[in-house]
Motif scaffolding. Structure first.
Motif, PDB file in Angstrom:
ATOM      1  N   ASP A 380       0.846  -1.186   0.000  1.00 54.28           N
ATOM      2  CA  ASP A 380       0.000   0.000   0.000  1.00 54.28           C
ATOM      3  C   ASP A 380       0.886   1.243   0.000  1.00 54.28           C
ATOM      4  N   ARG A 382       0.755   3.802   1.700  1.00 53.60           N
ATOM      5  CA  ARG A 382       1.006   4.339   3.028  1.00 53.60           C
ATOM      6  C   ARG A 382       2.075   3.547   3.777  1.00 53.60           C
ATOM      7  N   VAL A 429      -0.091   5.568   8.099  1.00 59.05           N
ATOM      8  CA  VAL A 429      -1.458   5.137   8.410  1.00 59.05           C
ATOM      9  C   VAL A 429      -2.000   6.009   9.534  1.00 59.05           C
ATOM     10  N   ALA A 430      -3.070   6.740   9.263  1.00 57.14           N
ATOM     11  CA  ALA A 430      -3.643   7.661  10.249  1.00 57.14           C
ATOM     12  C   ALA A 430      -4.557   6.914  11.214  1.00 57.14           C
ATOM     13  N   ASP A 433      -7.645   4.671  10.257  1.00 54.25           N
ATOM     14  CA  ASP A 433      -7.459   4.084   8.928  1.00 54.25           C
ATOM     15  C   ASP A 433      -7.079   2.608   9.042  1.00 54.25           C
ATOM     16  N   THR A 434      -7.450   1.866   7.988  1.00 50.20           N
ATOM     17  CA  THR A 434      -7.085   0.453   7.872  1.00 50.20           C
ATOM     18  C   THR A 434      -6.263   0.269   6.608  1.00 50.20           C
ATOM     19  N   VAL A 435      -5.152  -0.470   6.731  1.00 53.89           N
ATOM     20  CA  VAL A 435      -4.306  -0.754   5.576  1.00 53.89           C
ATOM     21  C   VAL A 435      -4.378  -2.256   5.303  1.00 53.89           C
ATOM     22  N   LYS A 456      -5.383  -1.939  11.462  1.00 56.98           N
ATOM     23  CA  LYS A 456      -6.026  -0.648  11.684  1.00 56.98           C
ATOM     24  C   LYS A 456      -5.301   0.114  12.794  1.00 56.98           C
ATOM     25  N   ARG A 457      -5.137   1.422  12.577  1.00 53.26           N
ATOM     26  CA  ARG A 457      -4.556   2.253  13.635  1.00 53.26           C
ATOM     27  C   ARG A 457      -5.679   2.783  14.524  1.00 53.26           C
ATOM     28  N   ASP A 537     -13.755   0.642  16.191  1.00 48.24           N
ATOM     29  CA  ASP A 537     -14.100   1.908  15.533  1.00 48.24           C
ATOM     30  C   ASP A 537     -14.252   3.067  16.501  1.00 48.24           C
TER      31      ASP A 537
END
Length: 817
Positions: A380, A382, A429-430, A433-435, A456-457, A537
C-alpha cells in the motif's frame, strides 16, 4: 408493468434459493479461479493407459463447499478397466461416479470435491489425476477416431480431445507391466515420495484372455531405491474378501465381465519374494484362455533418484519369454499443488507504534516446489519497505517501487515450507485508517492472490475512578487493577493515583475484564471482574467508577508451640503494638491468642513472657493488616525448652561431714551414661548442667577410702516445673569401723598385806624315794614361789598394758585420717 417486473424478480430470487447446487452452477464470485484438464496420451493406443490431470487454481478463500463438485466426463467406449475412484490427491475427495452418466449415457461421470480448507487464507493450486486402461484397438474396432474429455466446476470448464490409434495387425500381449497411478507428459509414472498407497504396479497375465499358457513363471526385480510395501492398503473396487498378502504381494483374479477380486490365499505357495534382494517370482503352472490375473504390489521410495526403470518377465512353454518395463520418477511438478499464505503480526497499530511485519509462507500440497517459483507483494502507498527479517537463505528478494518480488533459490520438498518475513514502516497510516495487503503467486502463467490481511490504527483509553462507597466525593489512591483479555492473560496493570484515577491508554480492541487486586488502605478488596469492551471503531475513553467499602475487621491469631514436640503451650504473654497503642494477652489452654477488630495498618507482635520452663522468643514479628483481606493472619511462635541442672552432695552418714573424692556416673532412664567420672569436690559436691527434660539417676562407682559404696542409684527428673531451679540431692556414705577389743574389767584395789609371821625353822626334808629304794627324808625347794593370777601385782600389770594399747590404737587411727 412495474408490478410484473417486481414479481418476476422475486420469483427468480426465490427459485435460485430452492434449486439444489449442481456442478457448473455459478455461485457468488469470491475471487479469481480457474479449472484445467490435461491428457498426456495422444494418440491413445491399444490397451494403453490413459492419464487425465485436473488442476484447480484460485485466489485465497475462493474455493468453498457451496460451489459444488468438480465433474470429469470420460467417453465410455474408450474406458476398458481401471479404478476411477483413485484420484491420487490429498487436496480432493472422491465423491461418486455415474456409469453411465445421467445426462449422457455414452459417458462416465466422475465427481470430486475440493478440500476447501487448503484455500482458506491462501492462494491455492492443486491437482488430481485419473488413470484407466484403453480397450484392445484392432483393425475393424468400432470406435470414434477422436475422444473428447471434459471437466467443469462452478460455471467454468475445460476439455481436451485425443486421437485414437488402431494398431494394424495388432496382437494381444500375454504379459504386460502396468503403472496404475499418475504419469507426466512423457508417460513416466509419478511416485508419491511419502505415501505408498498411490504407487501401484500391476503385472497383467493374459489380460485379453487370448492365450493358453503352460508352465507360467513371472519374475520381477524391484529397482534399487524402491522397496515393496509390506503392509499395503487395499485397492478400491477390488473385492477384498481375501485381502491377505505374501510379504506385500497380492493376486487379483479378473472375471470376464471385468470384475476383480483378491485370491492371494489360493496361490500362497506359488509366491516367492526375497526382501533382501527385492526379487519377486510367481508360478501359475498352466492357464487357460479364461484365466486372467494381476499381480499387485505397492512400493516405497527409499532413495531419491531421477528415474527408476522396473522390468518384469514372463516365461511359458507356449510363448517363450515376454518382458515389459515401466519408468517412474519422484513427483517434481513445478506449477501446481502449492499454497501461498500471508500473515501480519499486528491487527491494530496502537498509539505511536509504526512497525509491521509481514510473513509469506509457500508450502507444497503434493510433490516438490522447484527452485525458480515466483511470488510478489505490492505494498500500500502508506507503507514503506524497511528490511528483511528472515528467509533470505530460501528466497532472492528484489524491490521495484512498492513491489517486492521473491524467487525460490532451491527446491522445497513435500512436507516442508518456505517462509519469508519482512518489515515495513506504517507511519503513513492515520488514526482510524485500515491498511490491507495481499500477495500474488504465478501458477501456469497466471497470477493468483493470497489471502488479504488488514491492520487498523486505533487510539483509545480505559479510565478507572476509585471512590468511597459511602462518599463518592472521596477519591481513593492505592487501588491496584489488572486488565485481563478473554484468555485471562494480564495485558495491563496499574495503581490509582492521588486523584483516585488509573488510565490504560491505547488498548487493542477486544473484550476485557478489569479486576481489583489490592484495595486502598482501610478498605475491603472487591475482586468482582468488571467487563469492558473496546470497539475497533471507537476513539472514546471508556470510564469505569469502582466503589470500595471500609474494612475494620482484621484478626491476628497467635499460636504458641513447643519447638521440639510441637505441642501448643499455654501461659505465654504477648504484646501487639501499633500506632493506635499496645494490646496484650496470654495464650489459653489450647495455646492460642486472638487479637480481633484490628484496623488496617502495621502491627508489631512480641513475646514478653514465656511459659514456665521455656526460653523466651525475643524476635519481633511485623504484620500488615491489608484492607479488604478478611482472612485471619496466623503467627506461630515456638519456644525452646530451658535446660535443667542438678547438684549432688556427698556426706558422712553419721557425722554429716562432706566427703571429697567420691566418683559417680550420671545415667538416663534407659541406663545410658550421660556424664562419666563425676567426682565430689572439697565440699563433697558435684554440679551438672545443660540437661534436657527427662529422668536421670546418679550411680556411685567409687567411695572414699574407709567408706562403703552405696549401690542404690539416686533418681531424679528434669521437667517443666523444676527446670528453672537447681535440683539439690544428698547422698550419704557409712564409715567402715575397725575391730576394737572389749573394755577390760577394772581390778579391785589390792589389800595391804599382813606382816608375815616369823617362819618356823624348817624341817629337813626327807630324802626322795629312789625307785627301788625307800625315801627316808624330804628336803625343802630352793626357788621362790611365782605370783598367781589373783595376786595384786599381776592385776596392775595387765591394766597398765590395756591402757597403753588403747591410746596407741586411737593415735594410729587419727593419723590415717
Amino acid at each position: 408493468m412495474k408490478r410484473l417486473i417486481s414479481l418476476m424478480t422475486v420469483l427468480v430470487l426465490f427459485g435460485s434459493m430452492l434449486l439444489p447446487g449442481v456442478v457448473g452452477q455459478a455461485s457468488v464470485d469470491q475471487g479469481n479461479f480457474d479449472i484445467a484438464l490435461k491428457a498426456y496420451e495422444d494418440p491413445i493406443i491399444s490397451n494403453g493407459q490413459v492419464n487425465l490431470k485436473v488442476t484447480l487454481s484460485a485466489d485465497a478463500n475462493t474455493i468453498v463447499d457451496e460451489n459444488g463438485l468438480v465433474k470429469v466426463t470420460i467417453p465410455r467406449e474408450i474406458f476398458s478397466s481401471g479404478d476411477l475412484s483413485n484420484i491420487h490427491s490429498d487436496a480432493f475427495i472422491f465423491d461418486h461416479m455415474e456409469n453411465p452418466a445421467k445426462d449422457d449415457p455414452d459417458s462416465i461421470a466422475v465427481f470430486v470435491k475440493p478440500d476447501s480448507s487448503y484455500n482458506e487464507g491462501a492462494a491455492w493450486s492443486a491437482s488430481f489425476q485419473l488413470a484407466f486402461q484403453a480397450p484392445l484397438l484392432r483393425p475393424g474396432t468400432e470406435i470414434k477416431p477422436e475422444q473428447t474429455f471434459n471437466v467443469a466446476y462452478n460455471g467454468k470448464s475445460d476439455s481436451q480431445t485425443l486421437r485414437v490409434k488402431v494398431e494394424e495387425g495388432g496382437n494381444p500381449a500375454p504379459f504386460e507391466k502396468w503403472w496404475k497411478s499418475a504419469v507426466d507428459s512423457n508417460g513416466i509414472g509419478i511416485l508419491e515420495e511419502d505415501d505408498s498407497k498411490y504407487n501401484i504396479f500391476h503385472l497383467a497375465v493374459n489380460a485379453d484372455r487370448s492365450f493358453e499358457l503352460g508352465d507360467v513363471t513371472i519374475t520381477d526385480q524391484i529397482p534399487d531405491g524402491l522397496s515393496v510395501e509390506q503392509d499395503p492398503v487395499e485397492t478400491p473396487n477390488i473385492e477384498a474378501t481375501d485381502a491377505t498378502t505374501v510379504k506385500g504381494i497380492r493376486i487379483v483374479e479378473v472375471a470376464a465381465d471385468g470384475s476383480r477380486k483378491y485370491v492371494t490365499s489360493q496361490y500362497r505357495d506359488a509366491i516367492f519374494f526375497d526382501e533382501t534382494t527385492q526379487r519377486l517370482e510367481v508360478n501359475f503352472k498352466n492357464l487357460t484362455k479364461t484365466d486372467s490375473f494381476l499381480i499387485e504390489y505397492r512400493v516405497n521410495m527409499e532413495t531419491n533418484k531421477e528415474v527408476y526403470k522396473n522390468t518384469a518377465t514372463m516365461t511359458s512353454t507356449d510363448v517363450g519369454e515376454v518382458s515389459d518395463s515401466v519408468l517412474v520418477r519422484p513427483d517434481s511438478n513445478t506449477n501446481f499443488n502449492k499454497a501461498l499464505t500471508k500473515s501480519v503480526n499486528k491487527e491494530f497499530l496502537i498509539g505511536d507504534d509504526t512497525k509491521l511485519a509481514y510473513t509469506l509462507t509457500l508450502r507444497s500440497i503434493i510433490g516438490t516446489i522447484k527452485a525458480g517459483q515466483i511470488f510478489t507483494d505490492t505494498l500500500d502507498s502508506r507503507l514503506k519497505y524497511s528490511k528483511m527479517i528472515s528467509g533470505m537463505e530460501l528466497f532472492d528478494v528484489r524491490q521495484e517501487g512498492q513491489t517486492l518480488t521473491f524467487t525460490a533459490k532451491k527446491d522445497m520438498e513435500l512436507g516442508t515450507k518456505g517462509e519469508v518475513v519482512f518489515e515495513v514502516d506504517a507511519s503513513g497510516v492515520a488514526v482510524g485508517d485500515t491498511v490491507t495487503n495481499k500477495s500474488e503467486i504465478e501458477l501456469d502463467n497466471e497470477q493468483y492472490d493470497s489471502n488479504t490481511v488488514a491492520t487498523k490504527r486505533v487510539s483509545n483509553a480505559i479510565l478507572i475512578q476509585k471512590v468511597d462507597q459511602d462518599d463518592a466525593n472521596k477519591l481513593l489512591a492505592g487501588a491496584t487493577f489488572q486488565l485481563l483479555n478473554k484468555d485471562g492473560e494480564v495485558v495491563r496493570e496499574g495503581v490509582t493515583d492521588a486523584s483516585g484515577q488509573l488510565i490504560f491508554k491505547d488498548v487493542v480492541p477486544g473484550a476485557y475484564e478489569a479486576v481489583e487486586t489490592a484495595a486502598p488502605e482501610g478498605y475491603i478488596l472487591d475482586k468482582t471482574p468488571i467487563p469492558v469492551v473496546v470497539e475497533a471503531d471507537s476513539e472514546d475513553t471508556i470510564s469505569l467508577v469502582v466503589k470500595n467499602k471500609r474494612n475494620n475487621t482484621g484478626v491476628i491469631q497467635v499460636e504458641k508451640r513447643d519447638a521440639e514436640s510441637k505441642e501448643k503451650l499455654a501461659n505465654a504473654k504477648f504484646t501487639l503494638t501499633s500506632e493506635n497503642g499496645v494490646q496484650s494477652g496470654t495464650t489459653d489452654a489450647t495455646g492460642n491468642l486472638r487479637f480481633e477488630h484490628l484496623t488496617p495498618g502495621e502491627y508489631t507482635l512480641e513475646e514478653v513472657e514465656a511459659p514456665e520452663g521455656y526460653v523466651i522468643d525475643n524476635a519481633k514479628r511485623v504484620i500488615q493488616i491489608v484492607s479488604g483481606e478478611e482472612k485471619t493472619i496466623t503467627v506461630t511462635f515456638e519456644n525452646s525448652r530451658m535446660k535443667g541442672s542438678v547438684m549432688l552432695t556427698k556426706k558422712d552418714s553419721k557425722t554429716k561431714e562432706a566427703l571429697e573424692g567420691v566418683e559417680f556416673q550420671l545415667l538416663d532412664k534407659q541406663g545410658h551414661v550421660v556424664e562419666d567420672h563425676l567426682v565430689t569436690d572439697e565440699k563433697g559436691q558435684i554440679l551438672v548442667g545443660d540437661l534436657d527434660w527427662g529422668e536421670y539417676m546418679f550411680k556411685e562407682v567409687k567411695a572414699q577410702e574407709g567408706y562403703r559404696i552405696d549401690e542404690n542409684e539416686l533418681a531424679f527428673e528434669v521437667n517443666q516445673e523444676n527446670v528453672s531451679q537447681m535440683i539439690e540431692l544428698t547422698k550419704y556414705n557409712e564409715r567402715i569401723e575397725p575391730n576394737i577389743p572389749e573394755e577390760p574389767i577394772t581390778p579391785l584395789e589390792p589389800s595391804v598385806p599382813e606382816e608375815p609371821s616369823k617362819p618356823e625353822k624348817p624341817s629337813i626334808p626327807k630324802e626322795p624315794n629312789i625307785p627301788g629304794e625307800t625315801n627316808t627324808s624330804e628336803k625343802p625347794s630352793k626357788q621362790p614361789a611365782l605370783p598367781t593370777t589373783g595376786d595384786s601385782g599381776m592385776q596392775w600389770f595387765m591394766m597398765i598394758g590395756i591402757i597403753l594399747s588403747t591410746f596407741g590404737m586411737r593415735a594410729y587411727l587419727q593419723t590415717r585420717k
